[in-house]
Design an enzyme around this catalytic site. Structure first.
Site, PDB file in Angstrom:
ATOM      1  N   SER A  31     -22.180 -15.125 -19.640  1.00 32.08           N
ATOM      2  CA  SER A  31     -21.717 -13.872 -19.015  1.00 32.08           C
ATOM      3  C   SER A  31     -21.250 -12.871 -20.050  1.00 32.08           C
ATOM      4  O   SER A  31     -21.196 -11.673 -19.786  1.00 32.08           O
ATOM      5  CB  SER A  31     -20.523 -14.120 -18.100  1.00 32.08           C
ATOM      6  OG  SER A  31     -20.888 -14.841 -17.006  1.00 32.08           O
ATOM      7  N   PRO A  76     -14.874 -19.143 -17.734  1.00 33.83           N
ATOM      8  CA  PRO A  76     -14.244 -19.825 -18.884  1.00 33.83           C
ATOM      9  C   PRO A  76     -13.899 -18.887 -20.053  1.00 33.83           C
ATOM     10  O   PRO A  76     -13.252 -19.316 -20.991  1.00 33.83           O
ATOM     11  CB  PRO A  76     -15.314 -20.827 -19.302  1.00 33.83           C
ATOM     12  CG  PRO A  76     -16.609 -20.167 -18.919  1.00 33.83           C
ATOM     13  CD  PRO A  76     -16.326 -19.385 -17.670  1.00 33.83           C
ATOM     14  N   GLY A  77     -14.344 -17.614 -20.009  1.00 39.81           N
ATOM     15  CA  GLY A  77     -13.824 -16.700 -21.037  1.00 39.81           C
ATOM     16  C   GLY A  77     -14.843 -15.867 -21.808  1.00 39.81           C
ATOM     17  O   GLY A  77     -14.521 -15.313 -22.850  1.00 39.81           O
ATOM     18  N   GLY A  78     -16.050 -15.747 -21.283  1.00 40.36           N
ATOM     19  CA  GLY A  78     -17.074 -14.961 -21.993  1.00 40.36           C
ATOM     20  C   GLY A  78     -16.696 -13.488 -22.149  1.00 40.36           C
ATOM     21  O   GLY A  78     -16.940 -12.877 -23.193  1.00 40.36           O
ATOM     22  N   ASP A  93      -7.112 -16.238 -13.943  1.00 36.32           N
ATOM     23  CA  ASP A  93      -8.080 -17.080 -13.221  1.00 36.32           C
ATOM     24  C   ASP A  93      -7.422 -18.426 -12.951  1.00 36.32           C
ATOM     25  O   ASP A  93      -6.681 -18.923 -13.797  1.00 36.32           O
ATOM     26  CB  ASP A  93      -9.355 -17.286 -14.076  1.00 36.32           C
ATOM     27  CG  ASP A  93     -10.562 -17.686 -13.240  1.00 36.32           C
ATOM     28  OD1 ASP A  93     -10.461 -18.664 -12.473  1.00 36.32           O
ATOM     29  OD2 ASP A  93     -11.609 -17.017 -13.352  1.00 36.32           O
ATOM     30  N   ASP A 106      -4.081 -15.203  -8.534  1.00 31.30           N
ATOM     31  CA  ASP A 106      -5.145 -14.563  -7.761  1.00 31.30           C
ATOM     32  C   ASP A 106      -5.348 -13.146  -8.313  1.00 31.30           C
ATOM     33  O   ASP A 106      -4.388 -12.362  -8.365  1.00 31.30           O
ATOM     34  CB  ASP A 106      -4.723 -14.521  -6.285  1.00 31.30           C
ATOM     35  CG  ASP A 106      -5.818 -13.950  -5.394  1.00 31.30           C
ATOM     36  OD1 ASP A 106      -6.641 -13.136  -5.885  1.00 31.30           O
ATOM     37  OD2 ASP A 106      -5.863 -14.322  -4.216  1.00 31.30           O
ATOM     38  N   ASP A 119     -14.835  -9.779 -13.291  1.00 28.10           N
ATOM     39  CA  ASP A 119     -16.120 -10.430 -13.003  1.00 28.10           C
ATOM     40  C   ASP A 119     -15.940 -11.454 -11.866  1.00 28.10           C
ATOM     41  O   ASP A 119     -16.636 -12.452 -11.816  1.00 28.10           O
ATOM     42  CB  ASP A 119     -16.616 -11.117 -14.299  1.00 28.10           C
ATOM     43  CG  ASP A 119     -18.059 -11.588 -14.223  1.00 28.10           C
ATOM     44  OD1 ASP A 119     -18.831 -11.044 -13.406  1.00 28.10           O
ATOM     45  OD2 ASP A 119     -18.419 -12.508 -14.975  1.00 28.10           O
ATOM     46  N   LYS A 129     -21.250  -7.954  -7.259  1.00 29.61           N
ATOM     47  CA  LYS A 129     -22.298  -8.902  -6.854  1.00 29.61           C
ATOM     48  C   LYS A 129     -22.931  -8.356  -5.576  1.00 29.61           C
ATOM     49  O   LYS A 129     -22.233  -8.173  -4.576  1.00 29.61           O
ATOM     50  CB  LYS A 129     -21.723 -10.297  -6.576  1.00 29.61           C
ATOM     51  CG  LYS A 129     -20.638 -10.750  -7.545  1.00 29.61           C
ATOM     52  CD  LYS A 129     -21.177 -11.182  -8.878  1.00 29.61           C
ATOM     53  CE  LYS A 129     -20.033 -11.478  -9.849  1.00 29.61           C
ATOM     54  NZ  LYS A 129     -20.444 -11.580 -11.235  1.00 29.61           N
TER      55      LYS A 129
HETATM   56  C1  LIG Z   1     -18.613 -15.389 -12.803  1.00 28.29           C
HETATM   57  S1  LIG Z   1     -17.144 -16.225 -13.153  1.00 28.29           S
HETATM   58  C2  LIG Z   1     -16.470 -15.315 -14.470  1.00 28.29           C
HETATM   59  C3  LIG Z   1     -17.109 -15.595 -15.779  1.00 28.29           C
HETATM   60  C4  LIG Z   1     -16.393 -14.910 -16.922  1.00 28.29           C
HETATM   61  N1  LIG Z   1     -16.476 -13.448 -16.823  1.00 28.29           N
HETATM   62  C5  LIG Z   1     -16.962 -15.309 -18.245  1.00 28.29           C
HETATM   63  O1  LIG Z   1     -17.527 -14.471 -18.938  1.00 28.29           O
HETATM   64  O2  LIG Z   1     -16.815 -16.476 -18.620  1.00 28.29           O
HETATM   65  C6  LIG Z   1     -16.130 -15.765 -11.823  1.00 28.29           C
HETATM   66  C7  LIG Z   1     -14.702 -16.267 -11.949  1.00 28.29           C
HETATM   67  O3  LIG Z   1     -13.939 -15.564 -10.987  1.00 28.29           O
HETATM   68  C8  LIG Z   1     -12.893 -16.428 -10.578  1.00 28.29           C
HETATM   69  N2  LIG Z   1     -12.338 -15.913  -9.331  1.00 28.29           N
HETATM   70  C9  LIG Z   1     -12.962 -15.746  -8.131  1.00 28.29           C
HETATM   71  N3  LIG Z   1     -12.096 -15.235  -7.229  1.00 28.29           N
HETATM   72  C10 LIG Z   1     -10.928 -15.067  -7.898  1.00 28.29           C
HETATM   73  C11 LIG Z   1      -9.667 -14.568  -7.520  1.00 28.29           C
HETATM   74  N4  LIG Z   1      -9.410 -14.150  -6.268  1.00 28.29           N
HETATM   75  N5  LIG Z   1      -8.682 -14.522  -8.449  1.00 28.29           N
HETATM   76  C12 LIG Z   1      -8.910 -14.940  -9.722  1.00 28.29           C
HETATM   77  N6  LIG Z   1     -10.102 -15.420 -10.128  1.00 28.29           N
HETATM   78  C13 LIG Z   1     -11.087 -15.493  -9.228  1.00 28.29           C
HETATM   79  C14 LIG Z   1     -13.544 -17.795 -10.485  1.00 28.29           C
HETATM   80  O4  LIG Z   1     -12.574 -18.807 -10.625  1.00 28.29           O
HETATM   81  C15 LIG Z   1     -14.527 -17.747 -11.646  1.00 28.29           C
HETATM   82  O5  LIG Z   1     -13.986 -18.397 -12.782  1.00 28.29           O
END
Ligand SMILES: C[S@@+](CC[C@H](N)C(=O)[O-])C[C@H]1O[C@@H](n2cnc3c(N)ncnc32)[C@H](O)[C@@H]1O
Length: 357
Positions: free
Chosen positions: A188, A222-224, A240, A260, A276, A305
């Site tokens: 990501s 995970p942190g991208g 997260d 959240d 994201d 999305k």
């Molecule tokens: C597509 S991943 C993110 C990837 C991240 N941008 C990266 O580069 O590694 C989406 C993330 O959104 C988090 N997420 C979804 N709904 C959330 C919320 N309401 N609050 C915090 N995190 C949330 C999920 O736990 C997931 O880790």
């Protein structure tokens, strides 16, 4: 040959969205026309009912405002080529479009069919360059304002057209090919890397993503995305419930909050909020607008999305949400379907009034 048609490159499967967008954009400029965009072909062509209006639209349309097209090329009729001599008709068509260009792009749709066309088109390049030179066409003039594009749609068919420097993508085929950095915890990361290149110029990147600046990353695991910000020296709060890459936490630039993203509020205003989270686009658009409206961040990049159907309508709906929240005070919004985006688009939003330049 004049160039009254707009050739738009896009991700295969997004021809309909390109068609909807270009039709709406043209209509807003008072130009009626129709679009040819075969599903999964990777491109669409807008043809105005009136050629002069098409030429005018090509001059006025702003590539940066378009979401789904990766590239914007002004072109004429499809060129039919003969087996024995593909080069002569192409160089004649090019000559009719101008004599000095800033570059020559031999391109094809970003599809499996396109890949096989590249095997045919690549060996053609030196022959075409020779033929263009013979026609008196210069295609490496740094001061020229247009690039020449030859876009193959079949072994014996291509579009020859031009793009304007500064009002088109600088990337070949409109594709920002970025190498996956070895230290990033997720792929990501390429989305945010591309978004930063897309939405900020070099000077803006140096000024506004500078060491010591602050950012919140909502949905960071995970942190991208956090990794991109850390690379630029920013201090990041990663929000997260999921785990963050331990190597990122060891940099000393990242604090992880298991919270959240819709409820988290910064203790003090930050320079950036990036997001994201996988959630409904409308909810994310509302959240990003709120962060800007409340002054919790100065600028934000967020991913929307999209649903499988009505993607264009959803983008328009999100635009409406931002406008409702910020319309009174002035804002700057750009949305782009990035190369590294799939069923999603990425947006940049800031409070300040900034002219498109
Ligand atoms: C597509 S991943 C993110 C990837 C991240 N941008 C990266 O580069 O590694 C989406 C993330 O959104 C988090 N997420 C979804 N709904 C959330 C919320 N309401 N609050 C915090 N995190 C949330 C999920 O736990 C997931 O880790």
């Amino acid at each position: 040959m004049s160039a009254p048609r707009l050739l738009l490159y896009c991700r295969a499967g997004f021809e309909k969205e390109c068609a909807q967008e270009i039709t709406a954009t043209a209509a807003a400029a008072g130009v009626r026309g129709f679009v040819k965009g075969r599903p999964d072909s990777g491109f669409a062509i807008f043809q105005a009912h009136d050629d002069d209006m098409g030429v005018e639209l090509g001059k006025r349309i702003e590539f940066r405002r378009l979401v789904f097209p990766r590239q914007l090329v002004r072109t004429g009729e499809l060129l039919a080529l003969a087996e024995g001599d593909r080069v002569s008709p192409i160089s004649a068509a090019a000559r009719s479009l101008g004599s000095r260009f800033a570059g020559l792009r031999i391109e094809m749709p970003d599809t499996n069919d396109g890949k096989s066309l590249s095997a045919l088109a690549k060996p053609l390049t030196p022959h075409l360059e020779k033929a263009l030179a013979k026609e008196g066409v210069v295609f490496d003039d740094d001061r020229a304002t247009e690039r020449l594009h030859v876009f193959f749609v079949g072994g014996l068919a291509c579009h020859v057209g031009v793009s304007t420097i500064g009002n088109s993508s600088d990337w070949p085929m409109g594709i920002a090919r970025l190498r996956m950095p070895s230290g990033s915890p997720s792929r990501s990361t390429l989305k945010l890397a591309e978004a930063i290149m897309q939405f900020l110029d070099e000077k803006e990147r140096a000024q506004r993503l500078a060491p010591g600046m602050t950012a919140i990353d909502l949905g960071a695991s995970p942190g991208g995305w956090t990794w991109q910000l850390v690379q630029r020296g920013l201090m990041v709060i990663a929000v997260d419930n999921g785990a963050m890459d331990p190597a990122l936490l060891e940099t000393g630039q990242v604090k992880h909050r298991r919270d959240d993203g819709f409820h988290y509020r910064p203790a003090e205003p930050v320079d950036w909020m990036v997001c994201d989270m996988v959630e409904s686009p409308a909810r994310i658009a509302r959240l990003a607008s709120q962060w800007i409206a409340q002054g919790w961040c100065a600028e934000t990049i967020f991913n929307l999305k999209l649903p499988m159907k009505k993607r264009w309508e959803e983008v328009e709906r999100c635009r409406g949400i931002v406008d409702e929240a910020l319309g009174g005070g002035g804002y700057y919004l750009r949305i782009k379907h990035l190369y590294h985006d799939r069923e999603e688009v990425t947006a940049y939003l800031a409070r300040r009034r900034r002219e498109l330049n």
